[in-house]
Scaffold this active site. Sequence first.
Site, PDB file in Angstrom:
ATOM      1  CG  ASP A  42      -2.014   1.022   1.173  1.00 24.44           C
ATOM      2  OD1 ASP A  42      -2.382   1.427   0.052  1.00 24.44           O
ATOM      3  OD2 ASP A  42      -2.511   1.422   2.236  1.00 24.44           O
ATOM      4  N   GLY A  43       0.370   2.321  -0.579  1.00 24.65           N
ATOM      5  CA  GLY A  43       1.077   3.586  -0.563  1.00 24.65           C
ATOM      6  C   GLY A  43       1.760   3.959  -1.856  1.00 24.65           C
ATOM      7  NE  ARG A  45      -4.438   5.945  -6.383  1.00 24.76           N
ATOM      8  CZ  ARG A  45      -5.727   6.225  -6.165  1.00 24.76           C
ATOM      9  NH1 ARG A  45      -6.319   5.742  -5.090  1.00 24.76           N
ATOM     10  NH2 ARG A  45      -6.394   6.972  -7.001  1.00 24.76           N
ATOM     11  NE  ARG A  46      -1.094   6.847   1.241  1.00 25.84           N
ATOM     12  CZ  ARG A  46      -1.093   6.132   2.352  1.00 25.84           C
ATOM     13  NH1 ARG A  46      -0.706   6.682   3.491  1.00 25.84           N
ATOM     14  NH2 ARG A  46      -1.466   4.865   2.336  1.00 25.84           N
ATOM     15  CG  HIS A  60       0.315   1.617  -9.453  1.00 25.59           C
ATOM     16  ND1 HIS A  60      -0.076   1.328  -8.167  1.00 25.59           N
ATOM     17  CD2 HIS A  60      -0.659   2.430  -9.977  1.00 25.59           C
ATOM     18  CE1 HIS A  60      -1.230   1.925  -7.913  1.00 25.59           C
ATOM     19  NE2 HIS A  60      -1.600   2.593  -8.992  1.00 25.59           N
ATOM     20  CG  ASP A  90     -13.914  -3.547  -2.765  1.00 23.65           C
ATOM     21  OD1 ASP A  90     -14.968  -4.010  -3.255  1.00 23.65           O
ATOM     22  OD2 ASP A  90     -13.618  -3.638  -1.564  1.00 23.65           O
ATOM     23  NE  ARG A  95      -7.047   2.476  -6.524  1.00 26.42           N
ATOM     24  CZ  ARG A  95      -5.885   1.875  -6.334  1.00 26.42           C
ATOM     25  NH1 ARG A  95      -5.093   1.632  -7.354  1.00 26.42           N
ATOM     26  NH2 ARG A  95      -5.512   1.526  -5.116  1.00 26.42           N
ATOM     27  CG  LEU A 152       8.821 -17.658  -2.462  1.00 20.17           C
ATOM     28  CD1 LEU A 152       8.662 -17.902  -0.964  1.00 20.17           C
ATOM     29  CD2 LEU A 152       9.426 -16.279  -2.714  1.00 20.17           C
ATOM     30  CG  LEU A 220      -7.378  -7.876   7.698  1.00 20.57           C
ATOM     31  CD1 LEU A 220      -8.240  -9.024   8.172  1.00 20.57           C
ATOM     32  CD2 LEU A 220      -6.096  -8.409   7.077  1.00 20.57           C
ATOM     33  CB  SER A 221      -8.267  -3.595   2.381  1.00 22.79           C
ATOM     34  OG  SER A 221      -7.957  -2.366   2.995  1.00 22.79           O
ATOM     35  CD  GLU A 232       0.536 -13.113  16.338  1.00 25.13           C
ATOM     36  OE1 GLU A 232       0.619 -11.936  16.732  1.00 25.13           O
ATOM     37  OE2 GLU A 232      -0.102 -13.994  16.945  1.00 25.13           O
TER      38      GLU A 232
END
Length: 264
Positions: A42-43, A45-46, A60, A90, A95, A152, A220-221, A232
Amino acid sequence: MSERRQSPGRGVLYGLYQKRLRRDLSAAGAEALPHHVAMIIDGNRRWARQVGFTTVEHGHRAGAAKMIEFLEWCDELGIRVVTLYLLSADNLANRGSDELDALMKIIAELALDLSRQRDWRVQHVGTTTGLPGPLAEALRTAEQASRENAGLHVNLAVGYGGRTEITDAMRSIVAEHHAAGRSLEDLAETLTPELIGEHLYTGGQPDPDLVIRTSGEQRLSDFMLWQSAHSEFYFVEALGPDLREVDFLRALRDFTRRNRRYGG
């Protein structure tokens, strides 16, 4: 070419602190580390606005580059499963079209890049409903190209919604039950949390031990609502592209020091 700005603390003190954190984790032992880490990036865009870019596409792209770096950190520490929350259901509705088009192109490129990294196995978790053809095809191609890999395990949560996932799981259970010609009474008797878990997008995988979110947001979105029941949580102030390895190592150290009571 990287579009990330230089993160603070890259000097001698940063290196010493990173070594100290690694020593702490080594002392805790490999078994104390999470087996499955989920990341809400997250973040972006900011970050793009703070750096001064005129469009958020640069944010992005910087976030996608950081996720490759993040997965490398996880792989080097022996973490076996990582889930990246890249595009929610969403997001598809909320967007702006130009930003969303750019974001979906970036995610398609990221999926294909990850399928060529090391021995990583890529899996799409989410629905293709509402995804453009090129993105859905890139996710399928990445899965198929890496399905024999044993390294992984990377889940890409794209077009993902936790409530939708649970709904889809229930529909799948009911459909299988109906196809077998069994009654509603039988369904009621056999319906268990374990059965629902088997029909989630992540069926067969361990639930996340640790969920990390960047940018200081503490929610959590609609992400892994079922799977994170006993997870956790760790929230990082850094915006997604600015996430540092020491931020991740501190999250792991914090995890190893917690007493997981599983609902207690």
